[in-house]
Design an enzyme around this catalytic site. Structure first.
Site, PDB file in Angstrom:
ATOM      1  N   GLU A  85      -1.110   5.031  -0.467  1.00 56.49           N
ATOM      2  CA  GLU A  85      -1.751   5.172   0.838  1.00 56.49           C
ATOM      3  C   GLU A  85      -0.747   5.325   1.976  1.00 56.49           C
ATOM      4  O   GLU A  85      -1.119   5.710   3.090  1.00 56.49           O
ATOM      5  CB  GLU A  85      -2.642   3.948   1.120  1.00 56.49           C
ATOM      6  CG  GLU A  85      -3.860   3.835   0.216  1.00 56.49           C
ATOM      7  CD  GLU A  85      -4.912   4.892   0.484  1.00 56.49           C
ATOM      8  OE1 GLU A  85      -4.776   5.624   1.484  1.00 56.49           O
ATOM      9  OE2 GLU A  85      -5.861   5.005  -0.301  1.00 56.49           O
ATOM     10  N   GLU A 116       2.593  -5.415 -20.872  1.00 58.70           N
ATOM     11  CA  GLU A 116       2.982  -6.474 -19.944  1.00 58.70           C
ATOM     12  C   GLU A 116       3.774  -7.589 -20.631  1.00 58.70           C
ATOM     13  O   GLU A 116       4.423  -8.395 -19.966  1.00 58.70           O
ATOM     14  CB  GLU A 116       1.752  -7.077 -19.261  1.00 58.70           C
ATOM     15  CG  GLU A 116       0.883  -7.930 -20.163  1.00 58.70           C
ATOM     16  CD  GLU A 116      -0.260  -8.579 -19.400  1.00 58.70           C
ATOM     17  OE1 GLU A 116      -0.356  -9.816 -19.452  1.00 58.70           O
ATOM     18  OE2 GLU A 116      -1.045  -7.865 -18.749  1.00 58.70           O
TER      19      GLU A 116
END
Length: 301
Positions: A85, A116
């Site tokens: 953004e 992960e």
């Protein structure tokens, strides 16, 4: 290791929701809403730490460094979202703020949970992105113990980069050795262990704060207007005109002409109107002050 996992605040059962599956829809929604209300207060509790993080990031970016978010699963997606953004909102180079997720970009749309668990993948990704002592790395892990994130932070620190941890437990392994530790304790989730709920909301709020206030410090906001917005679609082209109108007090028709003359750059259009300069001179003035429109306006002579 498993016993320790279940002792985490993010993994404990919420006493208010233990009969969740027996409740009517509206009652479930009310409970979720009440739990979500707690998130803003939890973020409020860590504002001093967030402020330290912002100042650290701002200082690094002002000197030519970059900001990286590292995370897995939901945390990784939130980092990528915040980074993505920045260019349209603040006109930044896409390289300035980057999000990295365990398992690569395919993990954005398809869960790759095993990634992960490997700290070496975190270290490899830090190496891959060429992180240096000029950069800042934010490790995001709701549990505060994600091996991928720990590996990334350790490698970044070994390279001299500034490091920040963001977790949702009061004590977190990701905090070890970092420059700033942010622990937003939102309490047990509505659905036990589902950190895409309150924990994710808290993480997004903090990331919004870090990137937005950093961009304000970098001069990419004038007053409360996003003057660096990139006019890449009709909505944003109209926003540029509105910003020019708000700052200068001119009409829509005049702002439309100025915006076109300025190539869609609200800052240049504002400078042209306030100084009487043509586009080239306004661009030169803005460049001289590092893109900081307020400085350019106040020191035009």
């Amino acid at each position: 290791m498993t016993d320790k996992l279940f002792q985490l605040t993010t993994e404990t059962r919420n006493a208010q929701t233990q009969n969740l599956d027996q409740l009517p829809t509206e009652q479930i929604l009310k409970i979720m809403n009440e739990e979500d209300k707690k998130v803003a207060y939890a973020v409020e509790d860590v504002l001093p730490q967030v402020a330290k993080a912002v100042d650290l990031v701002s200082a690094a970016l002002q000197k030519g460094g970059r900001l990286f978010y590292f995370g897995a699963g939901t945390s990784g997606r939130l980092g990528i979202l915040d980074a993505a953004e920045c260019p349209p909102t603040f006109g930044t180079n896409p390289q300035l703020v980057q999000g990295v997720i365990a398992g690569g970009t395919s993990a954005l749309v398809e869960a790759i949970e095993g990634a992960e668990d490997l700290p070496e993948l975190g270290r490899e990704d830090v190496q891959k992105y060429g992180i240096t002592d000029q950069d800042v790395v934010v490790g995001i892990a709701a549990s505060g113990r994600t091996p991928y994130v720990i590996g990334a932070l350790q490698e970044a620190k070994s390279r001299g980069a500034k490091t920040i941890s963001l977790s949702c437990n009061p004590v977190a392994e990701v905090n070890e050795g970092v420059d700033v530790a942010i622990n937003v304790v939102v309490g047990p989730e509505v659905v036990t262990g589902s950190t895409r709920l309150k924990a994710a909301t808290a993480q997004k709020m903090v990331l919004n704060m870090i990137s937005t206030v950093t961009m304000i410090h970098l001069g990419k906001v004038y007053g409360n207007l996003m003057v660096n917005v990139q006019a890449t679609n009709q909505k944003l082209r109209e926003r540029v005109k509105r910003i020019v109108m708000e700052v200068t007090g001119i009409s829509y028709a005049e702002a439309e002409v100025l915006a076109e003359q300025a190539g869609g750059d609200a800052r240049v259009a504002i400078l042209m109107q306030k100084t009487g300069l043509d586009r080239a001179a306004a661009v030169e003035l803005l460049t001289r002050f590092g893109g900081r429109i307020r400085d350019a306006i106040e020191n035009q002579n």
